[in-house]
Write a protein that holds these residues in place. Structure first.
Motif, PDB file in Angstrom:
ATOM      1  N   THR A   1       0.799  -0.873   0.159  1.00  0.00           N
ATOM      2  CA  THR A   1      -0.561  -0.055   0.182  1.00  0.00           C
ATOM      3  C   THR A   1       1.049   0.835  -0.037  1.00  0.00           C
ATOM      4  N   PRO A   2       0.315   2.092  -0.782  1.00  0.00           N
ATOM      5  CA  PRO A   2       0.911   3.596  -0.344  1.00  0.00           C
ATOM      6  C   PRO A   2       1.571   3.917   0.930  1.00  0.00           C
ATOM      7  N   TRP A   3       2.693   4.982   1.304  1.00  0.00           N
ATOM      8  CA  TRP A   3       3.152   4.988   1.992  1.00  0.00           C
ATOM      9  C   TRP A   3       3.452   6.130   2.294  1.00  0.00           C
ATOM     10  N   ILE A   4       4.691   6.630   1.319  1.00  0.00           N
ATOM     11  CA  ILE A   4       4.490   8.001   0.934  1.00  0.00           C
ATOM     12  C   ILE A   4       5.299   7.676  -0.512  1.00  0.00           C
ATOM     13  N   PRO A   5       3.591   7.940  -1.551  1.00  0.00           N
ATOM     14  CA  PRO A   5       4.108   7.310  -2.521  1.00  0.00           C
ATOM     15  C   PRO A   5       5.151   8.849  -3.534  1.00  0.00           C
ATOM     16  N   GLN A   6       5.076  10.443  -2.764  1.00  0.00           N
ATOM     17  CA  GLN A   6       5.634  11.198  -4.134  1.00  0.00           C
ATOM     18  C   GLN A   6       7.395  10.684  -4.154  1.00  0.00           C
ATOM     19  N   MET A   7       7.571   9.462  -3.051  1.00  0.00           N
ATOM     20  CA  MET A   7       8.928   9.441  -3.299  1.00  0.00           C
ATOM     21  C   MET A   7       9.414   8.000  -3.324  1.00  0.00           C
ATOM     22  N   GLY A   8       7.861   7.123  -3.537  1.00  0.00           N
ATOM     23  CA  GLY A   8       8.051   6.088  -4.272  1.00  0.00           C
ATOM     24  C   GLY A   8       7.850   5.046  -3.307  1.00  0.00           C
ATOM     25  N   VAL A   9       8.361   5.850  -1.826  1.00  0.00           N
ATOM     26  CA  VAL A   9       8.862   4.458  -0.975  1.00  0.00           C
ATOM     27  C   VAL A   9       6.524   3.907  -0.968  1.00  0.00           C
ATOM     28  N   TYR A  10       6.484   2.060  -0.500  1.00  0.00           N
ATOM     29  CA  TYR A  10       5.536   2.304  -0.359  1.00  0.00           C
ATOM     30  C   TYR A  10       5.585   0.847   1.130  1.00  0.00           C
ATOM     31  N   PHE A  11       4.309   0.438   1.955  1.00  0.00           N
ATOM     32  CA  PHE A  11       4.031  -0.434   3.005  1.00  0.00           C
ATOM     33  C   PHE A  11       3.534  -1.569   2.525  1.00  0.00           C
ATOM     34  N   SER A  12       5.591  -2.416   1.948  1.00  0.00           N
ATOM     35  CA  SER A  12       5.388  -3.258   0.714  1.00  0.00           C
ATOM     36  C   SER A  12       6.070  -4.577   1.916  1.00  0.00           C
ATOM     37  N   ALA A  13       5.664  -5.800   1.897  1.00  0.00           N
ATOM     38  CA  ALA A  13       5.990  -6.584   3.054  1.00  0.00           C
ATOM     39  C   ALA A  13       4.660  -7.925   2.752  1.00  0.00           C
ATOM     40  N   GLY A  14       6.315  -9.143   2.380  1.00  0.00           N
ATOM     41  CA  GLY A  14       5.362 -10.390   2.870  1.00  0.00           C
ATOM     42  C   GLY A  14       5.968 -11.104   2.672  1.00  0.00           C
ATOM     43  N   ILE A  15       6.098 -12.572   2.734  1.00  0.00           N
ATOM     44  CA  ILE A  15       6.347 -13.840   3.684  1.00  0.00           C
ATOM     45  C   ILE A  15       6.609 -14.797   2.255  1.00  0.00           C
ATOM     46  N   ASP A  16       7.863 -14.741   1.893  1.00  0.00           N
ATOM     47  CA  ASP A  16       8.522 -16.172   1.258  1.00  0.00           C
ATOM     48  C   ASP A  16       8.318 -17.597   2.155  1.00  0.00           C
ATOM     49  N   GLY A  17      10.480 -18.452   1.264  1.00  0.00           N
ATOM     50  CA  GLY A  17      10.393 -19.520   2.107  1.00  0.00           C
ATOM     51  C   GLY A  17      11.048 -19.062   3.272  1.00  0.00           C
ATOM     52  N   ILE A  18      11.832 -18.183   2.636  1.00  0.00           N
ATOM     53  CA  ILE A  18      13.236 -18.053   3.577  1.00  0.00           C
ATOM     54  C   ILE A  18      12.962 -17.313   4.144  1.00  0.00           C
TER      55      ILE A  18
END
Length: 488
Positions: free
Chosen positions: A59-76
């Motif tokens: 989800t956008p966090w500071i979109p003007q700076m290209g910053v997104y609250f982006s997180a997820g989980i893979d196997g590592i």
């Protein structure tokens, strides 16, 4: 349900814990940490062990700076999230015999630190990764500064300067990668797709490596570690050694190697040499230690050196060995520091020359201590054996010389750890150790869980290996393809 609940629940829990009185605060902190573990157990039950990223929030966090609250989980990520949420309740439970001044503050800081750690292990945005990295540093600084030993201020300043300076190098690398992306974003996958030349990748490599090497720590960036581990309160030492140093190892796997594969290929021999040198150095220094907690601190440097060597030898076996050894090391080192916490609380000393014969008056404690020692020295059918076998195999595939040196120092580790056990637990009782009482209550529960994990993972490691296998294989193939392309 997304991974955001794992990040924000500890923050809310930390704030709520501050409203409890000191005695109730530790129960509240334990409750919240167990709830967090329950949520992770739910995530694990629905996790598909392939190379995809799951439970994503973007989800956008500071979109003007290209910053997104982006997180997820893979196997590592899942392996690291699981380690964090298993150890935090054990660390909180291990403090139940302590009386802290302003106890609610230390428990709130532990929970806040957990949020920072989980942010690091799940972040898919470079800016968010950096925020989590620094957010995990702030609470451990105050934990060490407020509840540490006599030299805590001097030692803590050194620790802070080391880690903060390293973080600045990493921030520069992240900003540089951001400026190279076409859409000016911090997304990790956009970073992976960049085509940087060798000079650029070499600078990116060192920017990330310095930060991660300090955190792990790898020789010669280790000098803050023994003093900090010794002077920190036991809960702080456990958070540092059990979980926080894994941030550096995880960062190498997730952020350094995929973003600077050619720089990694150019520098891997140098880092392998440093890692093996660190194993030898830490093992020799550990032989000379009289303070049990300090001996464990140097032992940790040696174990982390082997993990780093396994990663930089670059094979699937080495990477898988690093994943399971991070878990095993976390469990074992927390158990070992708790052992020394019990001894120092009861007897007022960690000087091994003053101890002896404790097994005669504390048989349950002696059994738990022995199981943790055997896991630490990688006895077959304990958790330490699986990871060290895979790591050594990975290093052996790279060069037999480094594998031989690393293998010899594992033997040294067995010698100084077993000698420590003999000196503390065997022999004759003296006036001091005759007063030692056996473990009970929360102590028995914490050590029982740790010993069970050591045996279960050692006997049946497949579930853990299966969690990370697809993601590790995908990473290895992707980076190896870049190696091949660069050579031609």
């Amino acid at each position: 349900m997304t991974v955001s609940i794992l990040i924000f629940l500890p923050i809310v829990a930390a704030i709520l814990t501050l409203f409890f009185k000191n005695e109730a605060a530790k129960h509240a902190a334990l409750f919240f940490s167990v709830v967090e573990l329950g949520i992770v157990a739910y995530f694990v039950s629905g996790f598909v062990p392939n190379a995809t990223v799951q439970y994503v929030i973007d989800t956008p966090w500071i979109p003007q700076m290209g910053v997104y609250f982006s997180a997820g989980i893979d196997g590592i990520s899942m392996v690291m999230v699981l380690l964090t949420t298993i150890l935090v309740p054990l660390i909180i439970l291990s403090t139940y015999q302590h009386e802290y001044k302003n106890a609610k503050a230390i428990y709130a800081l532990i929970l806040f630190m957990q949020a920072g750690l989980l942010t690091v292990f799940t972040a898919l945005d470079g800016f968010l990764f950096y925020v989590g990295w620094e957010a995990a540093l702030i609470p451990i600084y105050f934990i060490c500064a407020l509840w540490g030993g006599e030299n805590r201020i001097r030692v803590n300043i050194k620790f802070f300067i080391y880690t903060f300076a390293g973080s600045l190098f990493m921030l520069l690398a992240i900003i540089y990668l951001y400026l190279q992306t076409p859409n000016k974003v911090y997304d990790v996958h956009a970073f992976y797709e960049l085509s940087l030349n060798m000079k650029q990748q070499t600078w990116i490599f060192w920017g990330f490596f310095i930060a991660f090497a300090i955190k792990m720590p790898v020789f010669p960036f280790h000098t803050w570690q023994p003093d900090t581990y010794t002077e920190a309160p036991t809960a702080g030492t456990m958070m540092l050694s059990g979980i926080m140093l894994k941030m550096g190892i995880y960062g190498v796997i997730r952020w350094l190697i995929p973003n600077a594969p050619i720089g990694f290929l150019k520098m891997e021999y140098v880092v392998l040499l440093l890692s093996v040198a660190g194993i030898v150095y830490a093992s020799i220094i550990a032989f000379k230690q009289k303070d049990g907690k300090r001996l464990v601190a140097y032992s940790s440097i040696a174990h982390v050196g082997l993990i780093a060597a396994g990663i930089f030898a670059w094979s699937i076996q080495g990477l898988q060995g690093a994943m399971i050894q991070m878990v095993s090391h976390g469990i074992n080192v927390v158990g070992m520091f708790f052992i020394w916490d019990i001894i120092s609380r009861r007897l007022g000393t960690r000087d091994m020359s003053q101890l002896g014969g404790i097994a005669k008056v504390a048989p349950q404690f002696s059994i738990a201590f022995l199981i943790i020692v055997l896991g630490t020295v990688a006895l077959p059918l304990t958790n330490g054996f699986v990871g060290e076998f895979l790591l050594l195999k990975g290093v052996y595939n790279y060069t037999i010389v480094f594998a031989t040196v690393a293998g010899l120092t594992i033997i040294f580790g067995a010698v100084y750890m077993l000698r420590m056990y003999k000196q503390v637990m065997q022999g004759e009782l003296n006036e001091l150790t005759a007063t030692f009482t056996d473990i009970k209550g929360s102590e028995k529960l914490v050590l029982g869980i740790i010993c069970a994990l050591i045996i279960v993972i050692g006997v049946y490691p497949q579930p853990l290996l299966h969690l990370s296998e697809a993601s590790v294989t995908n990473l290895f193939q992707t980076v190896s393809a870049k190696f091949t392309a660069a050579k031609f």
